[in-house]
Design a protein around this motif. Sequence first.
Motif, PDB file in Angstrom:
ATOM      1  N   LEU A 161     -18.568  16.915 -12.096  1.00 24.74           N
ATOM      2  CA  LEU A 161     -17.537  17.778 -12.669  1.00 24.74           C
ATOM      3  C   LEU A 161     -16.140  17.303 -12.281  1.00 24.74           C
ATOM      4  N   GLY A 162     -15.948  17.013 -10.990  1.00 25.97           N
ATOM      5  CA  GLY A 162     -14.641  16.526 -10.551  1.00 25.97           C
ATOM      6  C   GLY A 162     -14.262  15.220 -11.215  1.00 25.97           C
ATOM      7  N   PHE A 163     -15.239  14.360 -11.425  1.00 29.05           N
ATOM      8  CA  PHE A 163     -14.984  13.057 -12.041  1.00 29.05           C
ATOM      9  C   PHE A 163     -14.553  13.198 -13.494  1.00 29.05           C
ATOM     10  N   ILE A 164     -15.321  13.930 -14.286  1.00 33.54           N
ATOM     11  CA  ILE A 164     -15.032  13.987 -15.726  1.00 33.54           C
ATOM     12  C   ILE A 164     -13.817  14.856 -16.040  1.00 33.54           C
ATOM     13  N   ILE A 165     -13.563  15.889 -15.224  1.00 39.48           N
ATOM     14  CA  ILE A 165     -12.395  16.729 -15.496  1.00 39.48           C
ATOM     15  C   ILE A 165     -11.120  15.975 -15.183  1.00 39.48           C
ATOM     16  N   THR A 166     -11.182  15.041 -14.231  1.00 38.52           N
ATOM     17  CA  THR A 166     -10.000  14.245 -13.891  1.00 38.52           C
ATOM     18  C   THR A 166      -9.703  13.210 -14.964  1.00 38.52           C
ATOM     19  N   ILE A 167     -10.730  12.619 -15.519  1.00 36.10           N
ATOM     20  CA  ILE A 167     -10.531  11.631 -16.587  1.00 36.10           C
ATOM     21  C   ILE A 167      -9.831  12.265 -17.784  1.00 36.10           C
ATOM     22  N   SER A 168     -10.119  13.533 -18.042  1.00 40.72           N
ATOM     23  CA  SER A 168      -9.515  14.211 -19.194  1.00 40.72           C
ATOM     24  C   SER A 168      -8.108  14.705 -18.930  1.00 40.72           C
ATOM     25  N   GLU A 169      -7.600  14.557 -17.709  1.00 38.59           N
ATOM     26  CA  GLU A 169      -6.270  15.053 -17.368  1.00 38.59           C
ATOM     27  C   GLU A 169      -5.181  14.173 -17.981  1.00 38.59           C
ATOM     28  N   PRO A 170      -4.284  14.726 -18.808  1.00 42.42           N
ATOM     29  CA  PRO A 170      -3.222  13.902 -19.433  1.00 42.42           C
ATOM     30  C   PRO A 170      -2.290  13.255 -18.419  1.00 42.42           C
ATOM     31  N   ASP A 171      -2.029  13.943 -17.297  1.00 37.66           N
ATOM     32  CA  ASP A 171      -1.125  13.383 -16.290  1.00 37.66           C
ATOM     33  C   ASP A 171      -1.618  12.031 -15.787  1.00 37.66           C
ATOM     34  N   LEU A 172      -2.923  11.894 -15.652  1.00 37.05           N
ATOM     35  CA  LEU A 172      -3.485  10.640 -15.146  1.00 37.05           C
ATOM     36  C   LEU A 172      -3.296   9.512 -16.153  1.00 37.05           C
ATOM     37  N   GLN A 173      -3.419   9.831 -17.437  1.00 42.89           N
ATOM     38  CA  GLN A 173      -3.209   8.807 -18.466  1.00 42.89           C
ATOM     39  C   GLN A 173      -1.770   8.281 -18.415  1.00 42.89           C
ATOM     40  N   VAL A 174      -0.827   9.197 -18.229  1.00 42.32           N
ATOM     41  CA  VAL A 174       0.581   8.799 -18.159  1.00 42.32           C
ATOM     42  C   VAL A 174       0.840   7.956 -16.915  1.00 42.32           C
ATOM     43  N   LEU A 175       0.285   8.388 -15.768  1.00 44.95           N
ATOM     44  CA  LEU A 175       0.486   7.656 -14.523  1.00 44.95           C
ATOM     45  C   LEU A 175      -0.060   6.233 -14.618  1.00 44.95           C
ATOM     46  N   ALA A 176      -1.233   6.081 -15.215  1.00 46.05           N
ATOM     47  CA  ALA A 176      -1.843   4.757 -15.318  1.00 46.05           C
ATOM     48  C   ALA A 176      -0.985   3.798 -16.141  1.00 46.05           C
ATOM     49  N   GLU A 177      -0.291   4.324 -17.147  1.00 48.10           N
ATOM     50  CA  GLU A 177       0.563   3.474 -17.978  1.00 48.10           C
ATOM     51  C   GLU A 177       1.794   2.977 -17.216  1.00 48.10           C
ATOM     52  N   GLN A 178       2.180   3.676 -16.154  1.00 53.73           N
ATOM     53  CA  GLN A 178       3.394   3.324 -15.427  1.00 53.73           C
ATOM     54  C   GLN A 178       3.170   2.283 -14.333  1.00 53.73           C
ATOM     55  N   VAL A 179       1.906   1.993 -14.026  1.00 54.57           N
ATOM     56  CA  VAL A 179       1.593   1.076 -12.924  1.00 54.57           C
ATOM     57  C   VAL A 179       1.063  -0.231 -13.508  1.00 54.57           C
ATOM     58  N   SER A 180       1.848  -1.284 -13.398  1.00 51.92           N
ATOM     59  CA  SER A 180       1.468  -2.559 -14.010  1.00 51.92           C
ATOM     60  C   SER A 180       0.590  -3.416 -13.101  1.00 51.92           C
ATOM     61  N   SER A 181       0.633  -3.150 -11.792  1.00 49.32           N
ATOM     62  CA  SER A 181      -0.076  -4.018 -10.854  1.00 49.32           C
ATOM     63  C   SER A 181      -1.565  -3.706 -10.748  1.00 49.32           C
ATOM     64  N   VAL A 182      -1.984  -2.554 -11.244  1.00 49.96           N
ATOM     65  CA  VAL A 182      -3.393  -2.158 -11.198  1.00 49.96           C
ATOM     66  C   VAL A 182      -3.849  -1.868 -12.626  1.00 49.96           C
ATOM     67  N   PRO A 183      -4.984  -2.394 -13.063  1.00 49.38           N
ATOM     68  CA  PRO A 183      -5.478  -2.095 -14.413  1.00 49.38           C
ATOM     69  C   PRO A 183      -5.641  -0.597 -14.628  1.00 49.38           C
ATOM     70  N   ASN A 184      -5.331  -0.149 -15.837  1.00 51.47           N
ATOM     71  CA  ASN A 184      -5.373   1.283 -16.139  1.00 51.47           C
ATOM     72  C   ASN A 184      -6.733   1.899 -15.837  1.00 51.47           C
ATOM     73  N   LEU A 185      -7.792   1.236 -16.291  1.00 47.91           N
ATOM     74  CA  LEU A 185      -9.136   1.791 -16.109  1.00 47.91           C
ATOM     75  C   LEU A 185      -9.490   1.884 -14.625  1.00 47.91           C
ATOM     76  N   VAL A 186      -9.095   0.878 -13.854  1.00 51.60           N
ATOM     77  CA  VAL A 186      -9.381   0.884 -12.411  1.00 51.60           C
ATOM     78  C   VAL A 186      -8.686   2.057 -11.734  1.00 51.60           C
ATOM     79  N   LEU A 187      -7.427   2.273 -12.079  1.00 58.03           N
ATOM     80  CA  LEU A 187      -6.673   3.371 -11.470  1.00 58.03           C
ATOM     81  C   LEU A 187      -7.261   4.719 -11.864  1.00 58.03           C
ATOM     82  N   ILE A 188      -7.592   4.890 -13.143  1.00 55.29           N
ATOM     83  CA  ILE A 188      -8.147   6.166 -13.616  1.00 55.29           C
ATOM     84  C   ILE A 188      -9.478   6.462 -12.940  1.00 55.29           C
TER      85      ILE A 188
END
Length: 334
Positions: free
Chosen positions: A128-155
Amino acid sequence: MIECLFKHAPVNYSEIFRNGGICGKKKINQRTSVPSVRLKGKSQGESQRIHQRSDSHCTDRFYTWFYVAALSPGILVEFLVGSVLVILGMIFFSMGAELSMTPMGEHVGGSMLRTKKLGFIIIIGFILGFIITISEPDLQVLAEQVSSVPNLVLILSVALGVGAFLVVALLRILFGIALPPLLFSFYILVFVLAMFVSENFLAVAFDSGGVTTGPMTVPFIMALGVGIASIRNDKHAGDDSFGLVALCSIGPILAVLILGLLYHTEGSAALEVVSEVENSIELGKLFAVALPKYFKEIAVSLFPIVVFFGIFQIVSLKLNKTVLIKICIGLFYT
């Protein structure tokens, strides 16, 4: 104020906005001419000093009130339209999360504890904690702002952190473990790891903790705690359900700090070029291309939650049609 400017300060305003900042202010002052008009009952020197103070006052007020940012008209229109869409989107998103995530969390949390199987509670809590976090829009935005770590890895790392610490929070509720010692111990670990991570990446790590305070995660996690606490029916159940979000916020921070040790994180900020439109047709095309893309991202993010809840409904919950329709409407709004 404007009348004062036009009388005493013939200035090229487009040049002011183009140069901006202190430079723009200096240009105003340098190009301000003081009219040689004597005020009635005043000497020439006193009249000039009064006009100089008036010019300076008008110039400062112009700089304070009219200079905010040197934006071109195209970017300003994009910002205004986007702001309206953000407001409307947050209204529907918050409404949908309240209609869907809250009842889902309460029912799933109560059903988990009724099984009285510790292994089942741990596994389901982590998922539950895993899938609810993946659906969080804030995390999608944060991943786009970090170039040094792949988006999928960070999410995935942040989702793993939330899932692991949601299990810790649930076990704390079940066994009645005190919250302060847990928070103190885990934050000591956070500060120790922070000593070995580059300063540029520390902000990203601590910002990732904000994922658990997003509009999708908070209703679900809090409802999950309420559902579990309602099954205990003892006098300490309400107190022990406190601190779910506080504990879950530590998981993403630790996970991202570990990523900071594994990846080269110097200069980790990603810069995005803003496309400027020249007319309403280009503006419409810009949003017509972007909106379907965002709808698809949200649909993909919500898909694991819908599948998980559907399986839980068939196997265990068996809610009536009225509750299911309400949850489906909430998911559509989201």
